[in-house]
Design a protein around this motif. Structure first.
Motif, PDB file in Angstrom:
ATOM      1  N   HIS A  63       0.740  -1.139   0.120  1.00  0.00           N
ATOM      2  CA  HIS A  63      -0.176  -0.059  -0.047  1.00  0.00           C
ATOM      3  C   HIS A  63       0.867   1.086   0.023  1.00  0.00           C
ATOM      4  O   HIS A  63       0.659   2.179  -0.701  1.00  0.00           O
ATOM      5  CB  HIS A  63      -0.723   0.037   1.041  1.00  0.00           C
ATOM      6  CG  HIS A  63      -1.743  -1.198   1.141  1.00  0.00           C
ATOM      7  ND1 HIS A  63      -2.674  -1.269   2.606  1.00  0.00           N
ATOM      8  CD2 HIS A  63      -2.088  -2.056   0.319  1.00  0.00           C
ATOM      9  CE1 HIS A  63      -3.500  -2.340   2.024  1.00  0.00           C
ATOM     10  NE2 HIS A  63      -3.437  -2.987   0.771  1.00  0.00           N
ATOM     11  N   ASP A  74      -7.726  -1.048  10.897  1.00  0.00           N
ATOM     12  CA  ASP A  74      -8.025  -1.122   9.446  1.00  0.00           C
ATOM     13  C   ASP A  74      -9.330  -0.835   9.202  1.00  0.00           C
ATOM     14  O   ASP A  74      -9.623  -0.342   8.145  1.00  0.00           O
ATOM     15  CB  ASP A  74      -7.483  -2.686   9.114  1.00  0.00           C
ATOM     16  CG  ASP A  74      -5.871  -2.589   9.110  1.00  0.00           C
ATOM     17  OD1 ASP A  74      -5.464  -3.131  10.184  1.00  0.00           O
ATOM     18  OD2 ASP A  74      -5.321  -2.635   8.085  1.00  0.00           O
ATOM     19  N   ILE A 119     -10.393   1.782   6.667  1.00  0.00           N
ATOM     20  CA  ILE A 119     -11.373   1.322   5.336  1.00  0.00           C
ATOM     21  C   ILE A 119     -12.425   2.544   5.223  1.00  0.00           C
ATOM     22  O   ILE A 119     -12.646   2.744   4.249  1.00  0.00           O
ATOM     23  CB  ILE A 119     -11.956  -0.206   5.651  1.00  0.00           C
ATOM     24  CG1 ILE A 119     -10.846  -0.967   5.559  1.00  0.00           C
ATOM     25  CG2 ILE A 119     -12.822  -0.193   4.705  1.00  0.00           C
ATOM     26  CD1 ILE A 119     -11.139  -2.381   5.945  1.00  0.00           C
ATOM     27  N   THR A 120     -12.990   2.820   6.408  1.00  0.00           N
ATOM     28  CA  THR A 120     -14.102   3.914   6.253  1.00  0.00           C
ATOM     29  C   THR A 120     -13.704   5.039   5.474  1.00  0.00           C
ATOM     30  O   THR A 120     -14.198   5.629   4.703  1.00  0.00           O
ATOM     31  CB  THR A 120     -14.448   4.182   7.670  1.00  0.00           C
ATOM     32  OG1 THR A 120     -14.450   2.993   8.566  1.00  0.00           O
ATOM     33  CG2 THR A 120     -15.682   4.923   7.723  1.00  0.00           C
ATOM     34  N   GLN A 134     -10.706   4.952   3.403  1.00  0.00           N
ATOM     35  CA  GLN A 134     -10.355   4.695   1.970  1.00  0.00           C
ATOM     36  C   GLN A 134     -11.478   4.231   1.014  1.00  0.00           C
ATOM     37  O   GLN A 134     -11.462   4.655  -0.196  1.00  0.00           O
ATOM     38  CB  GLN A 134      -9.303   3.376   2.220  1.00  0.00           C
ATOM     39  CG  GLN A 134      -7.887   3.972   2.954  1.00  0.00           C
ATOM     40  CD  GLN A 134      -7.284   2.574   3.252  1.00  0.00           C
ATOM     41  OE1 GLN A 134      -7.773   1.706   3.569  1.00  0.00           O
ATOM     42  NE2 GLN A 134      -6.092   3.269   3.534  1.00  0.00           N
ATOM     43  N   VAL A 135     -12.452   3.924   1.584  1.00  0.00           N
ATOM     44  CA  VAL A 135     -13.778   3.730   0.601  1.00  0.00           C
ATOM     45  C   VAL A 135     -13.988   5.023   0.121  1.00  0.00           C
ATOM     46  O   VAL A 135     -14.470   5.100  -0.941  1.00  0.00           O
ATOM     47  CB  VAL A 135     -14.832   2.762   1.450  1.00  0.00           C
ATOM     48  CG1 VAL A 135     -16.209   2.975   0.649  1.00  0.00           C
ATOM     49  CG2 VAL A 135     -14.507   1.397   1.679  1.00  0.00           C
ATOM     50  N   THR A 147     -11.855   6.169  -2.647  1.00  0.00           N
ATOM     51  CA  THR A 147     -11.791   5.315  -4.170  1.00  0.00           C
ATOM     52  C   THR A 147     -12.494   6.398  -4.924  1.00  0.00           C
ATOM     53  O   THR A 147     -12.358   6.191  -6.225  1.00  0.00           O
ATOM     54  CB  THR A 147     -12.653   4.190  -4.006  1.00  0.00           C
ATOM     55  OG1 THR A 147     -13.973   4.333  -3.757  1.00  0.00           O
ATOM     56  CG2 THR A 147     -11.984   2.975  -3.006  1.00  0.00           C
ATOM     57  N   CYS A 185      -8.207  -0.973  -1.179  1.00  0.00           N
ATOM     58  CA  CYS A 185      -9.692  -1.495  -0.371  1.00  0.00           C
ATOM     59  C   CYS A 185      -9.684  -3.015  -0.674  1.00  0.00           C
ATOM     60  O   CYS A 185     -10.444  -3.485   0.370  1.00  0.00           O
ATOM     61  CB  CYS A 185     -10.652  -0.612  -0.945  1.00  0.00           C
ATOM     62  SG  CYS A 185     -10.838   1.011  -0.166  1.00  0.00           S
ATOM     63  N   LYS A 186      -9.585  -3.529  -2.004  1.00  0.00           N
ATOM     64  CA  LYS A 186      -9.750  -4.885  -2.071  1.00  0.00           C
ATOM     65  C   LYS A 186      -8.952  -5.422  -0.974  1.00  0.00           C
ATOM     66  O   LYS A 186      -9.360  -6.540  -0.547  1.00  0.00           O
ATOM     67  CB  LYS A 186      -9.272  -5.230  -3.514  1.00  0.00           C
ATOM     68  CG  LYS A 186     -10.406  -4.872  -4.501  1.00  0.00           C
ATOM     69  CD  LYS A 186     -10.023  -5.517  -5.968  1.00  0.00           C
ATOM     70  CE  LYS A 186     -10.716  -4.755  -7.102  1.00  0.00           C
ATOM     71  NZ  LYS A 186      -9.944  -4.700  -8.141  1.00  0.00           N
ATOM     72  N   GLU A 204      -7.724  -4.394   2.059  1.00  0.00           N
ATOM     73  CA  GLU A 204      -8.002  -4.466   3.422  1.00  0.00           C
ATOM     74  C   GLU A 204      -8.962  -5.173   3.825  1.00  0.00           C
ATOM     75  O   GLU A 204      -9.094  -5.335   5.189  1.00  0.00           O
ATOM     76  CB  GLU A 204      -8.512  -2.862   3.468  1.00  0.00           C
ATOM     77  CG  GLU A 204      -7.359  -1.834   3.324  1.00  0.00           C
ATOM     78  CD  GLU A 204      -6.418  -1.686   4.300  1.00  0.00           C
ATOM     79  OE1 GLU A 204      -6.446  -2.543   5.375  1.00  0.00           O
ATOM     80  OE2 GLU A 204      -5.110  -1.025   4.252  1.00  0.00           O
ATOM     81  N   SER A 205      -9.909  -5.577   3.359  1.00  0.00           N
ATOM     82  CA  SER A 205     -10.991  -6.429   3.665  1.00  0.00           C
ATOM     83  C   SER A 205     -10.580  -7.690   4.408  1.00  0.00           C
ATOM     84  O   SER A 205     -11.035  -7.967   5.489  1.00  0.00           O
ATOM     85  CB  SER A 205     -12.241  -6.502   2.917  1.00  0.00           C
ATOM     86  OG  SER A 205     -12.129  -7.853   2.183  1.00  0.00           O
ATOM     87  N   GLN A 252      -9.104  -6.649   7.813  1.00  0.00           N
ATOM     88  CA  GLN A 252     -10.116  -6.374   9.060  1.00  0.00           C
ATOM     89  C   GLN A 252     -10.842  -7.753   9.258  1.00  0.00           C
ATOM     90  O   GLN A 252     -11.009  -7.813  10.549  1.00  0.00           O
ATOM     91  CB  GLN A 252     -11.267  -5.418   8.419  1.00  0.00           C
ATOM     92  CG  GLN A 252     -11.959  -4.941   9.532  1.00  0.00           C
ATOM     93  CD  GLN A 252     -13.521  -4.127   9.313  1.00  0.00           C
ATOM     94  OE1 GLN A 252     -13.890  -4.162   8.302  1.00  0.00           O
ATOM     95  NE2 GLN A 252     -13.780  -3.494  10.248  1.00  0.00           N
TER      96      GLN A 252
END
Ligand SMILES: [Fe+2]
Ligand SMILES: [Fe+2]
Lengths: 345, 94
Positions: free
Chosen positions: A103, A154, A158-159, A161-162, A165, A180-181, A183-184, A187
């Motif tokens: 990243h 994370d 993500i909150t 980074q989404v 995008t 993001c792909k 990161e899931s 988490q």
């Protein structure tokens, strides 16, 4: 014929623009208007497009700080790789930490498309001129911290980074999609680890609770100061670099995370936390901003340690970088040499 | 004698039959290292079956300011598209 006409037109535009002086002021106003209308129309800005200087600077600062956070973010978790309790957990943690390195690299190269220089960015991190996310200045004290980081840190990332995008700068947005792909997985592995601990022995559950107690508030601080205090947010939202405010993102995060904590049977360390039927959101307690600013200013528990670790890695790697470059140059010369040798003979 | 490693642009074919697509860039001393680094950086989850690397300095990009003279000429040539032509409903397979 046609191509020639284009070339002439371009040539005229490029080389005789001094003839257009009366227009120049208008042109810069126009450029700014065209730029903003692109943004309003959801057209992405690409590296070679005209952009205001301040947009470029803001992005370089934000993207590079984001990159630094990914890189420094490897340290607290890296701390546990050799002590992971099983081979499975060790493989997962290694893969996760390796992703964070990735990243960082995606983001550094996105910053480079704006004309930033990689070495300079790294220097800014090492000299403390550039900041990184304060959360990584907290220590990882017990194994459940690795779960709490994946789940909360994370999760908070993500909150944010989404949202990113859909940021207006193309290379940044595309890097975010890729991130993001990945990161899931980060988490989910964290939450799974928290489940193993929370549903384990009483000692394990206590470790999970202890980790939640220490990471909850710093995770909320990751979204930055309240909107009323935030200095950059107006311009950033006009340029659609940011599409949600710090407080909106923080509220999103609290709303989705509290039920996850309940499922684990853990208590969120906030006596003021309660569901607000009217708002349709959780109310939560006051954030300790003194602590936040203190850590930002360099006085967190691990600030010095983190920068020391990065500096050591950078310095210890110097000879490798130089040797690799020298080796590549030598190989290149050897490719040319045989011919020269034959000719000489 | 500090020298930064050159920048490379990375293109990945995600599966056979598809085009190589630009995915990002990275630093490497030479093409071989760029390939290896691209493998580690851009294909950690089976994202590719083939990698191209091109040193960034070898890419020439069109100038966005030229996009009007470059692409405008194609804009009004609607007759290049099949939808420009009407075919009676009772004529099929066309
Ligand atoms: Fe990350
Ligand atoms: Fe992550």
């Amino acid at each position: 014929m046609f191509a020639t006409l284009i070339k002439i037109r371009l040539h005229l535009q490029r080389n005789f623009c001094f003839l257009l002086q009366p227009y120049q002021i208008m042109t810069s106003v126009n450029l700014e208007a065209i730029f903003q209308s692109k943004i309003d129309d959801e057209v992405k800005i690409e590296p070679k497009d005209w952009m205001p200087d301040a947009y470029r600077k803001t992005l370089i600062r934000q993207i590079s700080q984001h990159a630094h956070s990914e890189i420094v973010g490897m340290l607290p978790e890296g701390n546990w790789i050799t002590r992971a309790p099983s081979l499975r957990r060790k493989l997962i943690l290694l893969a996760k930490v390796q992703d964070e390195a990735g990243h960082g690299l995606y983001l550094y190269s996105a910053a480079e498309t704006l004309g930033a220089d990689r070495d300079e960015l790294v220097q800014q991190l090492l000299t403390g001129k550039a900041k990184y996310s304060s959360i990584f200045n907290y220590p990882t004290l017990n194994w459940a911290d690795i779960g709490a980081i994946g789940w909360l840190v994370d999760g908070a990332a993500i909150t944010n980074q989404v949202m990113l995008t859909r940021t207006s700068y193309g290379p940044y947005a595309r890097a975010m999609v890729r991130i993001c792909k990945e990161e899931s997985f980060h988490q989910r592995q964290g939450y799974e680890l928290m489940m193993a601990m929370s549903f384990g022995s009483p000692e394990q559950k206590a470790m999970a609770q202890d980790a939640l107690n220490r990471w909850w508030w710093p995770a909320l601080m990751m979204f930055g100061p309240h909107d009323s205090e935030s200095t950059h947010s107006d311009q950033a939202s006009k340029w659609k670099i940011k599409r949600k405010s710090n407080d909106e993102l923080r509220q999103n995060f609290v709303d989705v995370t509290v039920p996850q904590a309940e499922y684990l049977g853990l208590t969120v360390p906030d006596p003021d936390l309660r569901w607000n039927e009217e708002r349709g959101h959780y109310d939560f307690g006051k954030i300790n901003w003194d602590e936040f600013w203190n850590v930002v200013k360099g006085n967190g528990p691990c600030n010095r340690q983190r920068i020391q670790a990065r500096t050591k890695a950078y310095e210890d790697g110097a000879w490798v970088r130089e040797a690799a470059m020298a080796h590549a140059e030598k190989k290149e010369q050897r490719k040319l040499q045989p011919e020269a040798a034959v000719k000489a003979a | 004698m500090k020298k930064e490693w050159p920048l490379w642009e990375i293109f990945i074919r995600s599966k056979s039959g598809l085009n190589h697509k630009h995915v990002g860039s990275l630093h490497a001393t030479d093409a071989e290292m760029a390939l290896e680094n691209a493998r580690d950086l851009y294909t950690r989850r089976n994202e590719g079956v083939s990698i191209w690397v091109v040193e960034s300095k070898h890419i020439t990009a069109s100038d966005p300011d030229d996009s009007d003279p470059l692409f405008e000429p194609a804009r009004d040539k609607v007759y290049r598209h099949p939808t420009f032509y009407t075919v009676p409903d009772n004529v099929s397979h066309m």
